[in-house]
Design a protein around this motif. Structure first.
Motif, PDB file in Angstrom:
ATOM      1  N   GLU A   1       0.869  -1.180   0.000  1.00 26.91           N
ATOM      2  CA  GLU A   1       0.000   0.000   0.000  1.00 26.91           C
ATOM      3  C   GLU A   1       0.905   1.229   0.000  1.00 26.91           C
ATOM      4  OE1 GLU A   1      -3.704   1.869   2.543  1.00 26.91           O
ATOM      5  OE2 GLU A   1      -2.268   0.589   3.574  1.00 26.91           O
ATOM      6  N   LYS A   2       0.649   2.151  -0.909  1.00 24.85           N
ATOM      7  CA  LYS A   2       1.468   3.357  -1.041  1.00 24.85           C
ATOM      8  C   LYS A   2       1.527   4.122   0.282  1.00 24.85           C
ATOM      9  CE  LYS A   2       1.995   7.537  -3.748  1.00 24.85           C
ATOM     10  NZ  LYS A   2       1.419   8.440  -4.717  1.00 24.85           N
ATOM     11  N   ASP A   3       2.722   4.554   0.637  1.00 29.19           N
ATOM     12  CA  ASP A   3       3.000   5.360   1.833  1.00 29.19           C
ATOM     13  C   ASP A   3       2.664   4.652   3.143  1.00 29.19           C
ATOM     14  OD1 ASP A   3       3.921   7.497   0.252  1.00 29.19           O
ATOM     15  OD2 ASP A   3       1.879   8.264   0.005  1.00 29.19           O
TER      16      ASP A   3
ATOM     17  N   VAL B   1      14.425  -2.033  -2.340  1.00 28.09           N
ATOM     18  CA  VAL B   1      13.548  -2.635  -3.345  1.00 28.09           C
ATOM     19  C   VAL B   1      12.483  -1.618  -3.740  1.00 28.09           C
ATOM     20  CG1 VAL B   1      11.892  -4.492  -3.765  1.00 28.09           C
ATOM     21  CG2 VAL B   1      13.942  -4.934  -2.398  1.00 28.09           C
ATOM     22  N   THR B   2      12.175  -1.536  -5.018  1.00 28.20           N
ATOM     23  CA  THR B   2      11.102  -0.664  -5.490  1.00 28.20           C
ATOM     24  C   THR B   2       9.849  -1.518  -5.694  1.00 28.20           C
ATOM     25  OG1 THR B   2      12.683   0.779  -6.594  1.00 28.20           O
ATOM     26  CG2 THR B   2      10.369   0.962  -7.273  1.00 28.20           C
ATOM     27  N   PRO B   3       8.848  -1.373  -4.826  1.00 31.06           N
ATOM     28  CA  PRO B   3       7.647  -2.194  -4.934  1.00 31.06           C
ATOM     29  C   PRO B   3       6.613  -1.599  -5.890  1.00 31.06           C
ATOM     30  CG  PRO B   3       7.472  -0.798  -3.024  1.00 31.06           C
ATOM     31  CD  PRO B   3       8.820  -0.513  -3.651  1.00 31.06           C
ATOM     32  N   THR B   4       5.612  -2.381  -6.211  1.00 26.56           N
ATOM     33  CA  THR B   4       4.424  -1.878  -6.882  1.00 26.56           C
ATOM     34  C   THR B   4       3.579  -1.231  -5.793  1.00 26.56           C
ATOM     35  OG1 THR B   4       4.474  -3.640  -8.517  1.00 26.56           O
ATOM     36  CG2 THR B   4       2.367  -2.517  -8.195  1.00 26.56           C
ATOM     37  N   ARG B   5       3.303   0.053  -5.934  1.00 24.69           N
ATOM     38  CA  ARG B   5       2.563   0.801  -4.909  1.00 24.69           C
ATOM     39  C   ARG B   5       1.095   0.913  -5.310  1.00 24.69           C
ATOM     40  NH1 ARG B   5       7.723   3.369  -5.033  1.00 24.69           N
ATOM     41  NH2 ARG B   5       8.706   3.191  -2.999  1.00 24.69           N
ATOM     42  N   LEU B   6       0.215   0.501  -4.390  1.00 19.79           N
ATOM     43  CA  LEU B   6      -1.218   0.465  -4.659  1.00 19.79           C
ATOM     44  C   LEU B   6      -1.975   1.298  -3.638  1.00 19.79           C
ATOM     45  CD1 LEU B   6      -0.977  -3.332  -5.182  1.00 19.79           C
ATOM     46  CD2 LEU B   6      -1.450  -1.699  -7.002  1.00 19.79           C
ATOM     47  N   THR B   7      -3.264   1.518  -3.859  1.00 21.83           N
ATOM     48  CA  THR B   7      -4.043   2.385  -2.975  1.00 21.83           C
ATOM     49  C   THR B   7      -4.527   1.691  -1.711  1.00 21.83           C
ATOM     50  OG1 THR B   7      -6.058   1.899  -4.207  1.00 21.83           O
ATOM     51  CG2 THR B   7      -4.819   3.857  -4.865  1.00 21.83           C
TER      52      THR B   7
END
Length: 93
Positions: A12-14, A26-32
């Motif tokens: 989850e983003k932030d 690591v750069t993750p996939t950020r979701l809402t």
């Protein structure tokens, strides 16, 4: 350690999970939402996600839509996660 860092993560983003994963370099996939992170793993577009433990326990396991997923690590300290991963890799050899 490298095996964890090579996984494609969804978060989850932030969120705290976002902070932990980016803190590992690591750069993750950020979701809402955290539920979206689980959905990414279920769909196969991510290999792992970092979400709150209570949510993970409530949404995974027998009788849920995510019965095929399981909680693997429950630590919040990135150093401890890496140490636990190293321990698990050693035990599997």
């Amino acid at each position: 350690v490298d095996s964890v860092k090579s996984l494609k993560f969804a978060v989850e983003k932030d969120s705290a999970g976002d902070e932990i994963i980016t803190g590992m370099g690591v750069t993750p996939t950020r979701l809402t939402a955290q539920a979206d992170a689980l959905l990414e793993v279920k769909a196969g577009t991510s290999e792992a996600c970092v979400i709150d433990l209570l949510m993970a326990l409530a949404m995974t396991g027998e009788g849920t839509s995510y019965a095929d997923l399981k909680v693997v690590l429950t630590h919040t300290d990135p150093k401890r996660i890496l140490n636990e991963t190293e321990k698990n890799e050693t035990e599997q050899e």
